[in-house]
Design a protein around this motif. Structure first.
Motif, short mmCIF file in Angstrom:
data_model
loop_
_atom_site.label_atom_id
_atom_site.label_comp_id
_atom_site.label_asym_id
_atom_site.label_seq_id
_atom_site.Cartn_x
_atom_site.Cartn_y
_atom_site.Cartn_z
N UNK A 1 1.06 -1.27 0.04
CA UNK A 1 -0.01 0.12 0.09
C UNK A 1 0.91 1.22 -0.10
N UNK A 2 1.88 1.03 0.68
CA UNK A 2 3.05 2.24 0.79
C UNK A 2 3.54 2.48 -0.56
N UNK A 3 3.93 1.41 -1.16
CA UNK A 3 4.70 1.61 -2.52
C UNK A 3 3.74 2.20 -3.59
N UNK A 4 2.38 1.77 -3.58
CA UNK A 4 1.41 2.12 -4.44
C UNK A 4 1.06 3.87 -4.13
N UNK A 5 1.09 4.06 -2.71
CA UNK A 5 0.61 5.54 -2.64
C UNK A 5 2.08 6.52 -3.12
N UNK A 6 3.14 5.99 -3.05
CA UNK A 6 4.40 6.54 -3.32
C UNK A 6 4.46 7.04 -4.78
N UNK A 7 4.33 5.93 -5.60
CA UNK A 7 4.65 6.12 -7.12
C UNK A 7 3.41 6.65 -7.77
N UNK A 8 3.47 7.64 -8.44
CA UNK A 8 2.26 8.12 -9.02
C UNK A 8 1.83 7.23 -10.36
#
Length: 591
Positions: free
Chosen positions: A112-119
């Motif tokens: 979830x963190x990775x998805x929220x970080x990369x546009x």
């Protein structure tokens, strides 16, 4: 003899040796379990209250769909507790189940963190509240990634809720009156740990999500669950661990129901002593549970009617003849079901505080000072802060005081505690309905029915929402922990983890019922409102959330009277009255 007296029946240490009092378990080691649960709540509280903002503002779902995504996620996490509890009780044990679940939740939060970080992994930025904007909703591979992360978290948090509370309760001996009262305190402190973790999550982590980005906020949740896993595993050498026998206690319950149907034409013996039960003396060396016969749900007694004398218990077909103890356990589970069903709507009410109430807050004035604004998702900190004060008062002052008059180890009975919570949840919805009328009137009188949330706040303080949160917070103190303790205390030995899942399953069904109720209400009112449904669309100022709250308040009160009917009929597994030793009233609790 002194050394033998220290042994704890049915519990072992991490090396498989019989657990000993003063070396394993007790209130001191349960602190690590409480700390682990506090970290887990630190990780997930912010998600539960701010996910609707994430789904709506970042992933571009409309409000009703975002609410349904959230309630479906929450419902799934709670329903999965049944699967994990079954595995924990029967095969892998509660310690291993908790450790594995925490690691799965760690993986989900990481994704979830990775998805929220990369546009590239989410839709392009867009103002969902701008009526002229065409916002792209998350789809394709990015939607798969979001739901994969979401449901890994659901599996993890569901697993922890299934096994961790029961593992904590395993640290106490139910045959020791002093430890019985300590276990009651443990369940109260369990809620306190929830509130401590929640307080950090609802203030600091929510603020980070809203002001520094969801990626950083989700990252902090990831770190929190990792710390919880480390703390939990660190207590392994001192835990009392429930012995796993590899037999399915749930199967034994079903055997009673099947046998009672097969024996339905048999006549009850005049003397209950004639019902089948194994010989206590012959089985003295075996860890067997014995319960006395009770004159309730007598149709199940037919499962224990002997047509011919039994000389060898091993020759008995368990689907035709069951022990009295087995029948009594089946009676307990069957009697729990109406209590369980009566608590479903509490979570339906909670779902609204995590969805529509947050959306209400986005339209209101969130200023505390001229320079500091409270995130609407942080509003649940009000009841949490209140409970941080009232829980120690309830456990250290009210319970000992009430115990002197009632003789109950828990001060008041579990069912009385649950009943208070049900009434308060209805009052919470009524309070929410009244506030929504006031909020909409403010929008109407100032010509701000089409104001953009956050950017154009209504001239009414967000702290008006605190009343509904505060009332429901007190309801939680009574209902949720009352249910957790009730199900654990009443359940058969082999179903302790599964029994606590009655609570989580009740919450799961409550969330799913919320999803269904929203769809039904929107469908039924589609032609009656200009917004095409009480809860349809993104403009909450033109919706009819107040009527929805009134509907829930009325349903909750009707449900309370249904609960009273079944609670009066319920007969406890054993007397809750414990001999009270004045020297033991002031339990030393290490926190």
């Amino acid at each position: 003899m002194e050394e033998k007296a220290e042994l704890v029946e049915g519990k072992v240490d991490w090396k498989g040796r019989t657990a000993r009092k003063h070396r394993h378990g007790g209130m001191s080691i349960s602190v690590l379990i409480l700390a682990a649960f506090a970290f887990e709540n630190m990780a997930t509280f912010a998600l539960n209250v701010n996910f609707i903002t994430y789904f709506n503002g970042v992933m571009h779902y409309n409000i009703a769909d975002a609410a349904n995504v959230l309630t479906n996620y929450l419902g799934t996490s709670y329903i999965l507790t049944i699967v994990v509890a079954f595995l924990a009780d029967t095969y892998i044990g509660r310690f291993k189940a908790t450790a594995v679940a925490a690691f799965v939740e760690f993986l989900g939060l990481g994704l979830l963190t990775i998805q929220a970080h990369y546009s590239k992994l989410k839709p392009p930025p867009c103002n969902i509240f701008d009526r002229t904007a065409v916002c792209e909703k998350v789809s394709g591979g990015n939607a798969v990634l979001m739901f994969s992360a979401l449901y890994l978290i659901a599996i993890g948090t569901g697993g922890i809720k299934a096994a961790l509370p029961a593992h904590g309760a395993d640290q106490f001996d139910e045959k020791d009156p002093k430890e019985v009262r300590q276990m009651s305190s443990y369940f109260n402190w369990f809620l306190l740990a929830t509130c401590l973790g929640g307080a950090v999550s609802l203030t600091f982590i929510v603020w980070v999500q809203d002001n520094r980005g969801f990626d950083l906020g989700f990252g902090m949740s990831t770190v929190a669950i990792f710390l919880g896993l480390i703390v939990f595993v660190g207590g392994l050498p001192r835990y009392r661990i429930q012995v796993i026998k590899g037999t399915n206690a749930l199967t034994k319950i079903f055997q009673v129901y099947v046998a009672s149907i097969r024996n339905r034409k048999l006549t009850h013996p005049g003397n209950p002593e004639e019902l089948y039960e194994i010989d206590r003396d012959k089985e003295a060396a075996v860890d067997q549970e014995f319960l006395p016969h009770r004159k309730t749900l007598r149709f199940l007694d037919k499962a224990a009617i002997q047509t011919t004398p039994v000389s060898n218990p091993e020759d008995v077909n368990p689907w035709k003849l069951c022990r009295v103890t087995q029948v009594e356990n089946a009676k307990i589970i069957l009697a729990m079901i109406p209590i369980f069903c009566s608590t479903i709507i509490v979570s339906t009410c909670l779902a609204q505080l995590q969805t529509f109430s947050i959306q209400q807050g986005l339209t209101m004035d969130t200023r505390i000072t001229n320079s500091f604004h409270i995130p609407p998702a942080s509003l649940p900190i009000i009841p949490v802060a209140f409970m941080l004060i009232i829980i120690p008062f309830y456990d250290r002052i009210f319970v000992p005081f009430a115990r002197k008059f009632t003789g109950h180890a828990t001060g008041i009975t579990h069912l009385q505690r649950i009943g208070v919570g049900l009434v308060l949840s209805s009052m919470s919805m009524a309070s929410a309905a009244l506030l929504e009328v006031k909020r909409k009137e403010t929008a109407r009188s100032h010509g701000m029915l089409d104001a953009i949330p956050v950017l154009e706040p209504l001239p009414i303080s967000v702290f008006w929402l605190s009343f509904q949160y505060l009332i429901f917070g007190i309801a939680d103190l009574f209902a949720v922990i009352g249910l957790l303790e009730f199900f654990y205390s009443e359940a058969p030995k082999g179903l302790k983890s599964l029994s606590t899942c009655f609570l989580w399953s009740s919450m799961s069904l409550g969330y799913f019922f919320s999803t269904i109720l929203i769809e039904i209400v929107n469908s039924a009112t589609k032609k009656l409102t200009s917004s095409k449904g009480w809860l349809a669309g993104n403009n909450i100022n033109r919706n009819h959330v107040n009527l929805f709250y009134w509907l829930l308040a009325i349903l909750s009160m009707i449900n309370f009277f249904n609960y009273l009917f079944w609670a009066k009929k319920y007969k406890y597994r054993h007397s809750q009255v414990q001999p009270v030793d004045a020297k033991e009233i002031n339990l030393s609790v290490v926190m």
